[in-house]
Motif scaffolding. Sequence first.
Motif, PDB file in Angstrom:
ATOM      1  N   VAL A   1      31.883  45.504  43.391  1.00 16.05           N
ATOM      2  CA  VAL A   1      32.484  45.013  44.628  1.00 16.05           C
ATOM      3  C   VAL A   1      33.467  43.896  44.302  1.00 16.05           C
ATOM      4  N   LEU A   2      34.657  44.013  44.863  1.00 14.85           N
ATOM      5  CA  LEU A   2      35.649  42.946  44.766  1.00 14.85           C
ATOM      6  C   LEU A   2      36.002  42.513  46.178  1.00 14.85           C
ATOM      7  N   LEU A   3      35.673  41.268  46.506  1.00  7.72           N
ATOM      8  CA  LEU A   3      35.879  40.725  47.847  1.00  7.72           C
ATOM      9  C   LEU A   3      37.152  39.891  47.870  1.00  7.72           C
TER      10      LEU A   3
ATOM     11  N   GLY B   1      24.716  44.050  41.353  1.00  6.55           N
ATOM     12  CA  GLY B   1      24.902  43.343  40.088  1.00  6.55           C
ATOM     13  C   GLY B   1      26.309  42.855  39.855  1.00  6.55           C
ATOM     14  N   SER B   2      27.318  43.624  40.304  1.00  3.16           N
ATOM     15  CA  SER B   2      28.721  43.271  40.042  1.00  3.16           C
ATOM     16  C   SER B   2      29.417  42.998  41.365  1.00  3.16           C
ATOM     17  N   LEU B   3      29.514  41.699  41.711  1.00  2.00           N
ATOM     18  CA  LEU B   3      30.190  41.293  42.940  1.00  2.00           C
ATOM     19  C   LEU B   3      31.143  40.161  42.584  1.00  2.00           C
ATOM     20  N   ALA B   4      32.432  40.449  42.656  1.00  2.00           N
ATOM     21  CA  ALA B   4      33.449  39.471  42.277  1.00  2.00           C
ATOM     22  C   ALA B   4      34.203  39.004  43.515  1.00  2.00           C
ATOM     23  N   ILE B   5      34.690  37.774  43.468  1.00  3.36           N
ATOM     24  CA  ILE B   5      35.432  37.184  44.587  1.00  3.36           C
ATOM     25  C   ILE B   5      36.812  36.764  44.105  1.00  3.36           C
ATOM     26  N   ALA B   6      37.826  37.145  44.898  1.00  2.63           N
ATOM     27  CA  ALA B   6      39.209  36.729  44.615  1.00  2.63           C
ATOM     28  C   ALA B   6      39.658  35.835  45.755  1.00  2.63           C
ATOM     29  N   ALA B   7      39.656  34.532  45.523  1.00  3.78           N
ATOM     30  CA  ALA B   7      39.945  33.584  46.595  1.00  3.78           C
ATOM     31  C   ALA B   7      41.429  33.493  46.920  1.00  3.78           C
ATOM     32  N   ASP B   8      42.288  33.845  45.968  1.00  5.38           N
ATOM     33  CA  ASP B   8      43.729  33.752  46.214  1.00  5.38           C
ATOM     34  C   ASP B   8      44.442  34.884  45.475  1.00  5.38           C
TER      35      ASP B   8
ATOM     36  N   CYS C   1      36.739  45.058  49.317  1.00 11.29           N
ATOM     37  CA  CYS C   1      36.317  44.620  50.646  1.00 11.29           C
ATOM     38  C   CYS C   1      37.197  43.487  51.162  1.00 11.29           C
ATOM     39  N   GLY C   2      37.597  43.619  52.420  1.00  9.40           N
ATOM     40  CA  GLY C   2      38.251  42.522  53.106  1.00  9.40           C
ATOM     41  C   GLY C   2      37.216  41.591  53.705  1.00  9.40           C
TER      42      GLY C   2
END
Length: 429
Positions: free
Chosen positions: A80-82, A105-112, A55-56
């Motif tokens: 989900v990878l945001l 349950g699985s929601l990850a965030i990539a800030a950079d 996801c963007g």
Amino acid sequence: MDLVTPQSMRRMDREAIEEVGIPGPILMDRAARGAVDALVDHFQPPRGARIGILCGTGNNGGDGLAMATMLANLGFEPYVLLLGEGDKLSPDAGLYYEIAAQTVGSLAIAADDEELSRRLAAAPDCALWCDALLGTGLDRPLAGRYEQAVKFLRDQPAPVMAIDIPTGLDGRTGQVLGCAAPAQMTATFGFAKVGQCLDPARSYCGKIVVVDIGIPNSVRDHVGFDAVGLDRKWLGSHLPTRPDDLHKGGAGKTLHIGGRPETSGAIALSARAALVAGAGLITVATDRAVQPWIPAQTSEIMSRAAFDSAAAKIDKPTLVDAIERADTVVIGPGLGTDDLSKKIFEITIDAAPQRLIVDADALNLLAKHDQLRRTFCDLAGHSSAVLTPHPGEASRLLGSEIDSILADAVAAALELRDKFSATVVLKTA
């Protein structure tokens, strides 16, 4: 099939929200529900299957987040990878981020970029990946984290589903902006986009499923469509039903002008195409040396010797009579581009056929001779004229490079239409 540009679709969304009063999250919910239905119907994943969603931070990412909550409720396991912090999301996407944070349950965030690399390397195996990165708003080549995410999708063994459009495609021109990951299926929202019907985007989109998000008819009619896709449904509604007692003369009389001894096959192909398409009376007006050969190829096609290239002579009465008897005249296949060919074209224009299709060498003559072009445009302005160039012929007609024609085929076709006051069939893939 009605088609819009991304710009028109955004205008429809905006008017539905601001003028009709449909809340943005409602439109996003409808889009996500339609996409989930398309996913389940097309891919038929078993309950419990892990489904990855990239996801963007814009509304396309919001569609993906809304899908994740719905997939979780259906018994699937969304991952989900945001690509960005939650506070960077658009307002509507932010709403569904808050919901997904509580239900997925699985929601990850990539800030950079560095964190994204780690997250992608550690991503679990998924039965299916969903591309909800950027949608149709892209207008420049991909770079940075989005390019990295698209390359990850491109390398996955599992199938990919695109949300609205595969990231990296121009929804107006159909061009690849840097890179894109091919999708087996694309769920596009509201209406199909012009670029999705053009190559190379067409091959990247896979099966296109149009999701109705409830754009009111008043908004649709006010903004309008940008194009129509001529699919089987359209064709079926436009071909007339022939009565049982139809005479061959009532099924269309076509005349095909062209052919030299060294290019006789071109005019024969043109006439045979009209025969296969259903024309009732087909005549070829051709070189004296070619004329006896035409009926030997296909007995249903008549032929007349209208000129003699060896003697550099034209039988004008025969040519004009043939034109006046026809409903539709095709000129150009195998015609040549010498002075004799130019004169044949001039006589054809002066005879003012009901409908004139200009192809092949006749297009090159138009590109070569300014006065001929002006005379043709005077005719085309008050008759049914059609130009059928391939990209090379279009480049000569417009005085531009072939690459620029292919980069925006719709714009090139519209420019040709305006320049020549004619219907244009630009023959790309």
